[in-house]
Design an enzyme around this catalytic site. Structure first.
Site, PDB file in Angstrom:
ATOM      1  N   GLU A   9       0.801  -1.223   0.000  1.00  0.00           N
ATOM      2  CA  GLU A   9       0.000   0.000   0.000  1.00  0.00           C
ATOM      3  C   GLU A   9       0.835   1.274   0.000  1.00  0.00           C
ATOM      4  O   GLU A   9       0.470   2.272  -0.595  1.00  0.00           O
ATOM      5  CB  GLU A   9      -0.948   0.004   1.218  1.00  0.00           C
ATOM      6  CG  GLU A   9      -2.022  -1.072   1.138  1.00  0.00           C
ATOM      7  CD  GLU A   9      -2.985  -1.002   2.312  1.00  0.00           C
ATOM      8  OE1 GLU A   9      -3.284   0.108   2.783  1.00  0.00           O
ATOM      9  OE2 GLU A   9      -3.452  -2.064   2.755  1.00  0.00           O
ATOM     10  N   ASP A  82      -2.214  -4.523   3.438  1.00  0.00           N
ATOM     11  CA  ASP A  82      -2.279  -4.789   4.883  1.00  0.00           C
ATOM     12  C   ASP A  82      -3.270  -5.898   5.220  1.00  0.00           C
ATOM     13  O   ASP A  82      -4.255  -6.107   4.517  1.00  0.00           O
ATOM     14  CB  ASP A  82      -2.704  -3.508   5.627  1.00  0.00           C
ATOM     15  CG  ASP A  82      -1.695  -2.392   5.440  1.00  0.00           C
ATOM     16  OD1 ASP A  82      -0.557  -2.691   5.016  1.00  0.00           O
ATOM     17  OD2 ASP A  82      -2.049  -1.222   5.699  1.00  0.00           O
ATOM     18  N   ASP A  84      -5.908  -6.232   7.024  1.00  0.00           N
ATOM     19  CA  ASP A  84      -7.118  -5.784   7.693  1.00  0.00           C
ATOM     20  C   ASP A  84      -8.201  -5.689   6.628  1.00  0.00           C
ATOM     21  O   ASP A  84      -7.975  -6.012   5.466  1.00  0.00           O
ATOM     22  CB  ASP A  84      -6.894  -4.452   8.426  1.00  0.00           C
ATOM     23  CG  ASP A  84      -6.358  -3.353   7.512  1.00  0.00           C
ATOM     24  OD1 ASP A  84      -6.510  -3.463   6.273  1.00  0.00           O
ATOM     25  OD2 ASP A  84      -5.791  -2.375   8.023  1.00  0.00           O
ATOM     26  N   GLU A  86      -9.689  -3.240   5.069  1.00  0.00           N
ATOM     27  CA  GLU A  86      -9.421  -2.380   3.922  1.00  0.00           C
ATOM     28  C   GLU A  86      -8.342  -2.995   3.027  1.00  0.00           C
ATOM     29  O   GLU A  86      -8.421  -2.929   1.800  1.00  0.00           O
ATOM     30  CB  GLU A  86      -9.001  -0.987   4.391  1.00  0.00           C
ATOM     31  CG  GLU A  86     -10.062  -0.236   5.191  1.00  0.00           C
ATOM     32  CD  GLU A  86     -11.344   0.040   4.423  1.00  0.00           C
ATOM     33  OE1 GLU A  86     -11.279   0.320   3.207  1.00  0.00           O
ATOM     34  OE2 GLU A  86     -12.431  -0.024   5.049  1.00  0.00           O
ATOM     35  N   TYR A 288       5.490   2.651  10.687  1.00  0.00           N
ATOM     36  CA  TYR A 288       4.270   3.259  10.167  1.00  0.00           C
ATOM     37  C   TYR A 288       3.469   3.998  11.240  1.00  0.00           C
ATOM     38  O   TYR A 288       3.320   3.498  12.344  1.00  0.00           O
ATOM     39  CB  TYR A 288       3.412   2.167   9.533  1.00  0.00           C
ATOM     40  CG  TYR A 288       2.368   2.735   8.641  1.00  0.00           C
ATOM     41  CD1 TYR A 288       2.737   3.539   7.583  1.00  0.00           C
ATOM     42  CD2 TYR A 288       1.028   2.486   8.867  1.00  0.00           C
ATOM     43  CE1 TYR A 288       1.786   4.080   6.755  1.00  0.00           C
ATOM     44  CE2 TYR A 288       0.067   3.022   8.049  1.00  0.00           C
ATOM     45  CZ  TYR A 288       0.461   3.825   6.999  1.00  0.00           C
ATOM     46  OH  TYR A 288      -0.479   4.360   6.195  1.00  0.00           O
ATOM     47  N   ARG A 290       0.217   5.190  11.123  1.00  0.00           N
ATOM     48  CA  ARG A 290      -1.238   5.024  11.259  1.00  0.00           C
ATOM     49  C   ARG A 290      -1.528   3.595  11.700  1.00  0.00           C
ATOM     50  O   ARG A 290      -1.633   2.691  10.879  1.00  0.00           O
ATOM     51  CB  ARG A 290      -1.931   5.346   9.935  1.00  0.00           C
ATOM     52  CG  ARG A 290      -1.897   6.828   9.603  1.00  0.00           C
ATOM     53  CD  ARG A 290      -2.685   7.158   8.370  1.00  0.00           C
ATOM     54  NE  ARG A 290      -1.905   6.939   7.164  1.00  0.00           N
ATOM     55  CZ  ARG A 290      -1.211   7.879   6.528  1.00  0.00           C
ATOM     56  NH1 ARG A 290      -1.207   9.115   6.983  1.00  0.00           N
ATOM     57  NH2 ARG A 290      -0.533   7.587   5.443  1.00  0.00           N
ATOM     58  N   HIS A 333      -0.466  -3.342  11.656  1.00  0.00           N
ATOM     59  CA  HIS A 333       0.928  -2.901  11.737  1.00  0.00           C
ATOM     60  C   HIS A 333       1.465  -3.089  13.149  1.00  0.00           C
ATOM     61  O   HIS A 333       0.769  -3.543  14.026  1.00  0.00           O
ATOM     62  CB  HIS A 333       1.027  -1.416  11.360  1.00  0.00           C
ATOM     63  CG  HIS A 333       0.437  -1.096  10.038  1.00  0.00           C
ATOM     64  ND1 HIS A 333      -0.882  -0.722   9.903  1.00  0.00           N
ATOM     65  CD2 HIS A 333       0.952  -1.123   8.805  1.00  0.00           C
ATOM     66  CE1 HIS A 333      -1.138  -0.517   8.616  1.00  0.00           C
ATOM     67  NE2 HIS A 333      -0.030  -0.753   7.928  1.00  0.00           N
TER      68      HIS A 333
END
Length: 771
Positions: A9, A82, A84, A86, A288, A290, A333
């Site tokens: 991403e 990632d 998750d 999304e 990371y 976020r 993450h």
DNA sequence: CAGTGAGCGAGCTTCCGCTTGACTT
């Protein structure tokens, strides 16, 4: 060419991973989502099973075509978005858009960017999980349905360009309810008693200790009586108790806790924290930024141990594993930590250095031992009353993690520092030096800061690490909320002081209610909130997100069909929208304040096209109402009839100066004087209702003097170029643009050529930057 | 920078979550 194309991403991630994977792998980034619902025609075909209409947004077309090119040359495509909801959806969109097949595609995931983690990910590929993809689809469609149905409803019923959504509207609600809690707070006062005692230590030296009465006294009479009794009493230490306390470090940073601590310790706004962190991340200094995870990689844990052992000794190290308690956390993450924990400091801009330092300390402290504290409490008896005073002191026996880091709270500044007690023994007789009873008012709750609002949202599971900062901006941009410094007020408190048996009463001024950088809802924010909570109770419920999240989880685990879930939600929601559209009137938040004694007309306040206003009388055949905007610090909910009537006293003529009239009025930029076609702002201390002509003339003269100093130099050869004095010192103004004067130049000695060179140079710099 | 508050109508606004630059002082 590479046989393997890996897609992640984030571009910064792509760079690091490419190094780990080596030959035969090309790593590219999708820059987040590559497709989204179309904006026109709703993007969801409601009548056709809520079919989502996906498009590649304009700014993603280049990325997609590039990925397509790389895909052509690759034998295998590894979708490494990632792990998750999304991320799974991104993987699916990629496979759709790039036309991937099961044979030439692998889905891999890793939670930390280390060589081991990535290699083991490559060794354990899986397929796209379509249940999770559907859960994301449900999330996306629900948010679109809510946002794109409620917003137009607000345009019709309140005013254009407003917005509503599952996250932002609840965030505003939190602020509105807090504000009303403060508004409705009934303050009361009681008396707090504190004493200074003294005794002689074994060396004959006089020692003082401070103690407090364990209960508060309800009023002035009781306080006076109590102090009088105190004057007649004798005192002794009745009991001495020590207690060992342990304090543990806080977990490593997540997005939300980083925002909170950077706000409190460094004074950063939420947006500022994120942009500084982004730069650190891109420079490879931190992981990371976020994330909702408090997890550290085993590599980080080992380095932390090594650094702590070396720097402080091994008794300062304690291995700790933290567990997230956050609702709906997806933990794709690691926690936010320095990439290389052995680097205590970094170079670069000051803001980055400070934030890095904070992250380093918090990460290290999270792997350090407990602090051990000994708390001593001395109970002091009063001979003629059953009450007792207590004196407490704290001694840090072992500092542990406190060596590096302590968490502060918003209330910390009030509580003061912890004291250390001198050596004491039970039975010690004490003399009072002074006993004081001071009036204490109860405090309403504090307002939310940006960061404390994020904290609250996280607790409720509303919003995600990537949206906290944008949501805070949105509610401010829509005018629902403003960030303000509140000056607070002053009040008198009664203080009783007793020395030598005599009670002395005095009054002391006390400041209260001062708050810095707090979020305060506006009138329009309140009107929109009230409208939404009235008609859409369930969406505005603090648990709404948590409830739908449960259903998304069911979809993800394959126990619920996404269309069924959406349909169940929408059928009820849609009837509410239709009903509200038909039945409810246009909403203005109108409040009638009373009758104007002079005209007999009704005075009311409401939200109008250009903001909150006061209105004198209603439209009748023979009468046109008067209007006046509310002042910046006035609210529909709190303005009084008198204050509203004052608004109609402006504009006001206050005399003549140089044969021209002076008129005082208030605009959206504040109170001003108009004179001879020019405008002069009033100072903060000037009241537009009472300002007289002398003061007005003074203001005009001051402004003229400032303006005359503004021009340092002009050139007859070129009238477009001027050297001016501004807020930040001298600068060159040329063709409506401003240019900085180099430090070593004296602005008064610059020639026209000098100036033109400066302009040319600064233009060169700019174009160099662009490249 | 600085007066607005009648009414009509065209065309536009808007969500949440993933990602970065693109801008300006």
């Amino acid at each position: 060419m590479g046989e393997n194309l890996v897609i992640v991403e984030s571009p910064a991630k792509a760079k690091t991973i490419e190094k780990f994977l080596g030959k035969g792998f090309i790593v590219k980034s999708s820059f987040g989502h590559i497709r989204d619902l179309a904006k026109k025609d709703f993007g969801v075909d409601i009548k056709n099973q809520y079919k989502p209409i996906y498009i590649v947004p304009e700014d993603k077309k280049k990325i997609v075509s590039e990925l397509k090119k790389f895909k052509k040359n690759a034998k295998l495509v590894w979708l490494a978005s990632d792990e998750d909801r999304e991320g799974e959806a991104i993987a699916w969109h990629l496979s759709e858009v790039l036309g991937l097949t099961e044979e030439n595609t692998r889905r891999i995931v890793f939670h930390e960017i280390t060589k081991n983690a990535i290699q083991s990910a490559v060794e354990n590929p899986r397929k796209i999980n379509y249940n999770v993809v559907q859960a994301q689809q449900a999330r996306r469609v629900l948010d679109r349905l809510v946002g794109f149905q409620l917003s137009p409803l607000l345009w019709k019923k309140i005013k254009p360009s407003l917005s509503a959504g599952r996250v932002q509207s609840v965030a505003v609600r939190l602020l509105v309810e807090k504000e009303r809690e403060i508004l409705n707070f009934k303050t009361s006062s009681s008396y707090k008693v504190s004493a200074i005692f003294s005794f002689l230590d074994p060396d004959g030296k006089q020692v003082e200790i401070q103690a407090e009465l364990s209960r508060k006294l309800k009023d002035l009479d009781e306080a006076r009586d109590f102090l009088t009794q105190c004057g007649l009493a004798s005192y002794e230490i009745a009991r001495l108790a020590t207690k060992s306390l342990k304090r543990s470090p806080a977990p490593p940073f997540t997005t939300s806790t980083l925002q909170q601590e950077a706000g409190r310790k460094l004074g950063f706004s939420v947006a500022q924290t994120m942009s500084v962190a982004q730069k650190l991340y891109e420079a490879g200094k931190i992981t990371y930024m976020r994330t909702d995870s408090v997890n550290l990689s085993s590599l980080a844990l080992n380095t932390a141990k090594k650094v702590i052992d070396e720097e402080f000794g091994n008794k300062y190290h304690q291995f700790r594993k933290y567990q997230t308690k956050t609702k709906g956390a997806q933990e794709a993450h690691e926690a936010i930590r320095p990439t290389y924990l052995e680097n205590k400091d970094i170079d670069g801009p000051a803001a980055g250095v400070k934030l890095y330092n904070l992250i380093w300390k918090r990460t290290m402290a999270s792997q350090m031992s407990n602090a051990e504290i000994e708390k001593t409490t001395a109970t002091i008896s009063i001979s003629n009353m059953p009450d007792v005073f207590t004196a407490t002191g704290e001694v840090i026996k072992f500092d542990g993690f406190l060596k590096l880091y302590s968490v502060t709270t918003d209330e910390d500044s009030v509580s003061g520092s912890k004291t250390i007690l001198p050596p004491l023994r039970e039975g010690e007789k004490l003399h009072y030096e002074m006993i004081t009873a001071s009036e204490k008012f109860t405090q309403p709750p504090y307002r939310y800061s940006e960061a404390s609002l994020v904290k609250k949202m996280e607790e409720l599971g509303i919003g995600r690490p990537s949206t906290y900062a944008p949501t805070i901006s949105t509610i401010q941009n829509r005018g629902y909320v403003v960030k303000e410094h509140l000056d607070g007020n002053e009040r008198d408190i009664v203080v009783l002081e007793m020395t030598d048996g005599k009670v002395k009463e005095s009054k002391k001024a006390e400041k209260y209610g001062r708050e810095r950088s707090k979020l305060v809802p506006t009138d329009i924010g309140m009107v929109v909130n009230d409208f939404l909570t009235e008609h859409f109770k369930s969406i505005m419920d603090y648990n709404f997100t948590a409830l739908v999240e449960k259903e998304f989880d069911e979809i993800a685990s394959g126990n619920l069909e996404w269309v069924k879930m959406i349909d169940r939600f929408y059928s009820d929601f849609n009837t509410r929208v239709e009903k509200t559209l038909k039945e409810s009137e246009k909403t203005t938040g109108e409040r009638v304040l009373g009758i104007d004694p002079a005209s007999g007309e009704e005075v009311l306040v409401k939200v109008g096209r250009y903001g909150p206003l006061a209105q004198l009388g209603k439209v009748r055949e023979d009468y046109k109402p008067r209007f006046a905007s509310l002042r910046k610090d006035q609210r529909i909910e709190t303005i009084s009839l008198e204050e509203a009537l004052d608004l109609f006293k402006l504009p006001r003529e206050i005399g003549n100066f140089e044969n021209n009239s002076m008129i005082v009025a208030i605009s959206k930029y504040g109170p001003y004087i108009r004179h001879d076609g020019k405008f002069y702002s009033l100072e903060k201390q000037d009241d537009p209702l009472s300002i007289n002509s002398e003061r007005a003339i003074e203001i005009i003269r001051i402004k003229r003097e400032q303006d005359s100093k503004k021009v340092i130099k002009t050139f007859s050869e070129n009238e477009n170029l001027k050297i001016l004095n501004g807020r930040w010192g001298p600068y060159i103004s040329y063709e409506k643009k401003n240019y900085k004067i180099p430090k070593n130049d004296n602005p008064e000695e610059l020639s026209l050529e000098n100036c033109l060179t400066i302009i040319a140079n600064s233009k060169k710099k700019k174009s160099a930057k662009k490249k």
